[in-house]
Design a protein around this motif. Structure first.
Motif, PDB file in Angstrom:
ATOM      1  N   VAL A 164       5.798  -8.329  -4.752  1.00  0.00           N
ATOM      2  CA  VAL A 164       5.852  -7.205  -3.817  1.00  0.00           C
ATOM      3  C   VAL A 164       4.718  -6.210  -4.041  1.00  0.00           C
ATOM      4  CG1 VAL A 164       8.347  -7.416  -3.544  1.00  0.00           C
ATOM      5  CG2 VAL A 164       7.434  -5.920  -5.334  1.00  0.00           C
ATOM      6  N   CYS A 165       3.999  -6.361  -5.137  1.00  0.00           N
ATOM      7  CA  CYS A 165       2.854  -5.486  -5.387  1.00  0.00           C
ATOM      8  C   CYS A 165       1.862  -6.184  -6.314  1.00  0.00           C
ATOM      9  CB  CYS A 165       3.288  -4.163  -6.012  1.00  0.00           C
ATOM     10  SG  CYS A 165       1.925  -2.969  -6.216  1.00  0.00           S
ATOM     11  N   MET A 166       0.573  -6.092  -5.969  1.00  0.00           N
ATOM     12  CA  MET A 166      -0.511  -6.570  -6.824  1.00  0.00           C
ATOM     13  C   MET A 166      -1.511  -5.429  -6.992  1.00  0.00           C
ATOM     14  SD  MET A 166      -1.094 -10.394  -5.185  1.00  0.00           S
ATOM     15  CE  MET A 166      -2.688 -10.577  -5.979  1.00  0.00           C
ATOM     16  N   ALA A 167      -1.947  -5.211  -8.229  1.00  0.00           N
ATOM     17  CA  ALA A 167      -2.890  -4.119  -8.486  1.00  0.00           C
ATOM     18  C   ALA A 167      -3.828  -4.509  -9.617  1.00  0.00           C
ATOM     19  CB  ALA A 167      -2.137  -2.841  -8.851  1.00  0.00           C
ATOM     20  N   ASP A 168      -5.031  -3.967  -9.595  1.00  0.00           N
ATOM     21  CA  ASP A 168      -6.017  -4.243 -10.634  1.00  0.00           C
ATOM     22  C   ASP A 168      -5.879  -3.222 -11.762  1.00  0.00           C
ATOM     23  OD1 ASP A 168      -7.029  -6.293  -9.037  1.00  0.00           O
ATOM     24  OD2 ASP A 168      -8.468  -4.960  -8.053  1.00  0.00           O
ATOM     25  N   SER A 169      -5.799  -3.711 -12.984  1.00  0.00           N
ATOM     26  CA  SER A 169      -5.672  -2.813 -14.143  1.00  0.00           C
ATOM     27  C   SER A 169      -6.927  -2.795 -15.002  1.00  0.00           C
ATOM     28  CB  SER A 169      -4.503  -3.262 -15.015  1.00  0.00           C
ATOM     29  OG  SER A 169      -4.826  -4.463 -15.698  1.00  0.00           O
ATOM     30  N   PHE A 170      -7.815  -3.774 -14.800  1.00  0.00           N
ATOM     31  CA  PHE A 170      -9.024  -3.928 -15.614  1.00  0.00           C
ATOM     32  C   PHE A 170      -8.680  -4.081 -17.105  1.00  0.00           C
ATOM     33  CE2 PHE A 170     -10.395  -2.094 -11.686  1.00  0.00           C
ATOM     34  CZ  PHE A 170     -11.619  -2.693 -11.419  1.00  0.00           C
ATOM     35  N   ASN A 211       1.680   3.286  -8.794  1.00  0.00           N
ATOM     36  CA  ASN A 211       1.433   3.005  -7.381  1.00  0.00           C
ATOM     37  C   ASN A 211       2.360   1.900  -6.870  1.00  0.00           C
ATOM     38  OD1 ASN A 211      -0.607   4.919  -7.326  1.00  0.00           O
ATOM     39  ND2 ASN A 211      -2.245   3.430  -7.685  1.00  0.00           N
ATOM     40  N   CYS A 212       2.596   0.899  -7.708  1.00  0.00           N
ATOM     41  CA  CYS A 212       3.494  -0.185  -7.308  1.00  0.00           C
ATOM     42  C   CYS A 212       4.922   0.320  -7.116  1.00  0.00           C
ATOM     43  CB  CYS A 212       3.465  -1.303  -8.357  1.00  0.00           C
ATOM     44  SG  CYS A 212       2.024  -2.398  -8.253  1.00  0.00           S
ATOM     45  N   LEU A 213       5.367   1.216  -7.993  1.00  0.00           N
ATOM     46  CA  LEU A 213       6.719   1.766  -7.866  1.00  0.00           C
ATOM     47  C   LEU A 213       6.869   2.604  -6.603  1.00  0.00           C
ATOM     48  CD1 LEU A 213       7.484   2.756 -11.564  1.00  0.00           C
ATOM     49  CD2 LEU A 213       8.572   0.927 -10.238  1.00  0.00           C
ATOM     50  N   GLN A 214       5.798   3.226  -6.189  1.00  0.00           N
ATOM     51  CA  GLN A 214       5.846   3.976  -4.927  1.00  0.00           C
ATOM     52  C   GLN A 214       6.011   3.028  -3.744  1.00  0.00           C
ATOM     53  OE1 GLN A 214       2.389   6.488  -4.686  1.00  0.00           O
ATOM     54  NE2 GLN A 214       3.102   7.893  -6.263  1.00  0.00           N
TER      55      GLN A 214
END
Length: 331
Positions: free
Chosen positions: A194-200, A212-215
Motif C-alpha cells: 500500500v506504500c513504497m518509499a525511498d529511504s536511501f 509519509n506511508c502512515l499518512q
C-alpha cells in the motif's frame, strides 16, 4: 628505487601489512573507511592476507558515491604493483573505464558486495545473494502472518539500484506475492503493497518515509526495509504514532546495531550478510591468481542467514546470540 616508487604511489593508500619481497600484492578499495560494513570487510582482507603471506594495500572513497577517490586508489595500486584489486564500487558505471584499464594490464579485478554495470566489467563478483536475503525475510513474515491480511509498506533504497531491487522483489516472492525475478531492477508493487518509499538506507530518511506511508495508510501492519538503519527509522515513526506494537518489521544486513534492535523488539527478523567473508575469499582468490594464473569467474555467493527474534514453525533461523557472534560494527 622500487621502494621509492612504491612509497610515492601509495601516498593516498594504507599499507595494511609489512612489505616483504616476493609477496603477492593485493589491493582493496572500499566505499568508505567509516561504514562498519566496510571496516569489517577490511578486517577480513587483512587477516587473510596475513595468514597467507600477501601484501595488502587498502583505500576507500571519502564518502558513499565518491567515484573519483576510487579511481585514484586503483591508479595508485596499479603503480604499486598490485596483481589483484578488490573493489566495492561507489558508482557501478563510472568506475568501469578505470577497471578496464587495469584489466588490460593483466590485473585481476573482483567486485565485492556490489556488481559493476555491466557485471562482466570485472572478472568476478563475491557478494551476498540479495534476492535470497529478501526471500528469507519474506518467508518469515508470511509464516508469522499465517494467513492474516497484510498491508505492506516497503522502504526501499532508490530507483534502479540492483541490490535494492533484488531485496525488494525477493521479499515479495518470499511472502508469496507477484514479483519480478532477480535480474529485474524494477520494483514490483502487488496490491498488498500500500506504500513504497525511498529511504536511501538512511535512518532519518527511513523515519520520514514511514511517516509519509502512515499518512497514506494508517493500517499498515508489515514493513520491509532495505537495511537496518531504515528499519530503525521506521520503528521510530511507528512509535511516535503509537503503532509500534502492531507492526512487523523485517530487514537485511546483520550489523551489530541491527541485531541489538532485533533483541530490543524493534525488528522481527533480518537477513545477515558477511563482509568479512567476502574480502577473505577475494584475497584468497588473488593469491591463487598470483601463484597459478587461475582466475575466478562469475558470481560467488558469500552466504546469508536469517536471524529472528522469535522462531517460527517451518522457517529455519538463528537467534540473536548467533547474530551478535557474527555481526559487524560496534558490539
Amino acid at each position: 628505487m622500487l621502494q621509492t616508487r612504491i612509497s610515492i604511489a601509495l601516498a593516498s593508500l594504507t599499507l595494511a601489512l609489512p612489505v616483504f619481497a616476493n609477496e603477492p600484492v593485493i589491493g582493496l578499495v572500499t566505499k568508505t573507511e567509516t561504514n562498519p560494513f566496510f571496516v569489517k570487510m577490511k578486517e577480513g582482507a587483512v587477516a587473510e592476507a596475513k595468514a597467507k603471506g600477501a601484501k595488502l594495500l587498502s583505500a576507500a572513497g571519502k564518502a558513499d558515491g565518491d567515484n573519483a577517490g576510487q579511481v585514484t586508489a586503483i591508479e595508485n595500486m596499479i603503480a604499486a604493483g598490485a596483481k589483484t584489486i578488490l573493489i566495492a564500487p561507489n558508482d557501478s558505471k563510472a568506475i568501469v573505464p578505470t577497471i578496464k584499464k587495469a584489466r588490460q594490464k593483466g590485473i585481476l579485478i573482483i567486485a565485492l558486495d556490489s556488481p559493476t554495470d555491466p557485471t562482466d566489467a570485472t572478472d568476478a563478483l563475491f557478494a551476498t545473494d540479495n534476492f535470497k536475503a529478501g526471500v528469507l525475510i519474506g518467508e518469515y513474515a508470511k509464516a508469522t502472518f499465517a494467513g492474516k491480511p497484510a498491508k505492506i509498506a516497503t522502504l526501499d533504497l532508490f530507483p534502479g539500484h540492483p541490490v535494492g531491487a533484488q531485496r525488494h522483489n525477493g521479499f515479495l516472492q518470499g511472502f508469496g506475492l507477484q514479483s519480478f525475478d532477480a535480474k529485474n531492477n524494477e520494483l514490483a508493487k502487488p496490491s498488498n503493497v500500500v506504500c513504497m518509499a525511498d529511504s536511501f538506507g538512511d535512518q532519518a530518511k527511513g523515519q520520514t518515509a514511514m511517516e509519509n506511508c502512515l499518512q497514506k495508510n494508517p493500517d499498515i501492519n508489515l514493513v520491509y526495509t532495505i537495511n537496518e538503519p531504515a528499519a530503525a527509522g521506521a520503528f521510530n515513526a511507528l512509535k511516535k504514532a503509537g503503532k509500534e506494537k502492531n507492526v512487523l518489521i523485517v530487514s537485511v544486513d546483520g550489523g551489530c546495531q541491527g541485531i541489538k534492535d532485533l533483541k530490543n523488539g524493534k525488528i522481527a527478523a533480518t537477513s545477515q550478510q558477511y563482509p568479512l567473508k567476502m574480502a577473505a575469499m577475494g584475497v584468497a582468490a588473488g593469491i591463487e591468481y598470483a601463484k597459478t594464473g587461475k582466475k575466478p569467474a562469475g558470481y560467488t555467493d558469500t552466504g546469508v542467514m536469517l536471524i529472528a527474534a522469535k522462531p517460527v514453525a517451518g522457517i529455519e533461523s538463528k537467534d540473536s546470540k548467533t547474530g551478535m557472534d557474527l555481526c559487524w560494527g560496534n558490539k
